[in-house]
Design an enzyme around this catalytic site. Structure first.
Site, PDB file in Angstrom:
ATOM      1  N   GLY A 184      25.106 -11.836  -3.251  1.00  0.00           N
ATOM      2  CA  GLY A 184      26.074 -12.666  -3.959  1.00  0.00           C
ATOM      3  C   GLY A 184      27.296 -11.887  -4.382  1.00  0.00           C
ATOM      4  O   GLY A 184      27.726 -10.940  -3.710  1.00  0.00           O
ATOM      5  N   ASP A 215      23.715 -20.150  -6.687  1.00  0.00           N
ATOM      6  CA  ASP A 215      24.819 -20.670  -7.501  1.00  0.00           C
ATOM      7  C   ASP A 215      25.955 -21.256  -6.667  1.00  0.00           C
ATOM      8  O   ASP A 215      26.807 -21.957  -7.204  1.00  0.00           O
ATOM      9  CB  ASP A 215      25.385 -19.564  -8.402  1.00  0.00           C
ATOM     10  CG  ASP A 215      24.386 -19.086  -9.430  1.00  0.00           C
ATOM     11  OD1 ASP A 215      23.671 -19.937  -9.985  1.00  0.00           O
ATOM     12  OD2 ASP A 215      24.313 -17.869  -9.678  1.00  0.00           O
TER      13      ASP A 215
END
Length: 357
Positions: free
Chosen positions: A111, A136
């Protein structure tokens, strides 16, 4: 002969294995001789030379397997330039291990923090390709990240299950969804699960407006209210504080999380019964959903294609329904936030969902 390093860094999620499998299968199907070196537990493996040689057998049967066969860990980007407890230069150690194994490329799955370090390694002269992993969905430069849809499914299932007990008891239920800084997961799961109120970090809430939305539902004859609350949701009052002031406030925070604070405020101000459910790390777990299996495989295959062409320094992303390559320097350090004016937010409001604003 191509020598490729693989590592998975940061929080785990579904389809990490599927993405790695996509890379390796693309390379093996090309007819190119390939050696795969899997670094264990994220950047720690690359720093300390903890790796193992992988064969095609290691990638058999992992398409549907959650987590990561290489293990993962969080190695904060801000500490990368700081020596470890023994004085080891982490960046230099990663470079030396890369050169010692005569690698042609590192394929790094992760990420935001992971991409910052990947870009650092690119700046240091290493050949790097990255794949966008996070539940996310907050990586800049790609419309979608793998792991996101699987997490939406799990959070939605949780909200679905809460509906029956909330309606049976006539209660207010808060389901706390993962997302410290960005609300994509909460927004999508909330809409999919039929939540009445959705609170996300990008849209600070007013607790009185939250209670007003609950009262309006009750006036229309609804016995219960479902709230999807991101773990990073913030009130309008707190959003006005400076970072220093907010950090000072959180030192003496009396609640396990923001959802419990919201529940307490609703109960005190309205007298209504509130319950909190936190699915937590279940949102990262289990098998990847079919969408993520296909998506991660596509990203992995495109990464393999870039390796075969010798084109490095890119994240393989997804834009306008097409797989694209995005320069790493454009991705690192940027977050893809939910705009309060986004069409999905406007459409959620059109069907009566309150954001407490």
């Amino acid at each position: 002969m191509k020598r490729i390093g693989l590592l998975t860094s940061g929080g785990d999620c579904q389809a990490l294995n599927a993405a790695m499998r996509g890379v390796v299968k693309c390379l093996s199907c090309s007819g190119e001789d390939v050696e795969i070196y899997g670094f264990l537990d994220g950047y720690k493996g690359l720093i300390y030379g903890d790796f193992r040689m992988l064969t095609g057998h290691d990638f058999a049967g992992i398409l549907t397997k959650g987590g990561t066969i290489l293990g993962s860990s969080r190695t904060p980007f801000k500490l990368m330039r700081e020596p470890d407890e023994n004085g080891l230069d982490k960046v230099e150690a990663m470079k030396q291990n890369y050169y010692k194994l005569k690698l042609d490329c590192m394929v790094i799955l992760g990420g935001n923090g992971t991409h910052k370090t990947a870009n650092l390694l690119r700046e240091e002269g290493l050949n790097v390709i990255t794949l966008p992993k996070t539940i996310d969905n907050d990586l800049w430069g790609t419309d979608m990240t793998f792991g996101f849809q699987s997490a939406v499914n799990i959070a939605t299932d949780c909200i679905d299950c809460i509906h029956t007990t909330a309606s049976s008891h006539g209660r207010i239920f808060i389901v706390e969804v993962m997302g410290h800084k960005v609300g994509w997961l909460t927004l999508n799961a909330g809409m999919a699960g039929g939540a009445d109120i959705i609170l996300i970090p990008e849209i600070p809430y007013d607790i009185d407006k939250v209670i007003k939305a609950i009262n309006e539902r009750e006036a229309r004859g609804s016995r219960f209210t479902i709230m999807a609350v991101a773990e990073g949701a913030i009130s309008k009052a707190d959003a006005k504080l400076s970072k220093k002031e907010y950090k000072e406030k959180m030192k003496n925070y009396a609640y396990p999380s923001v959802s419990y604070e919201i529940a307490d405020q609703i109960q005190k101000k309205s007298g209504k019964e509130v319950r909190v459910t936190v699915p937590g790390h279940t949102q990262r777990g289990g098998s990847p959903c079919p969408y993520d299996r296909v998506f991660a495989t596509r990203l992995g295959a495109e990464a393999g294609k870039l390796i075969l062409k010798g084109e490095y320094g890119f994240m393989v992303g997804y834009k306008n329904r097409e797989i694209v390559r995005v320069p790493l320097e454009e991705v690192a350090g940027k977050l893809k936030m939910v705009s309060p004016d986004a069409t999905i937010v406007r459409e959620a409001k059109m069907v009566g969902i309150s954001f407490g604003d």
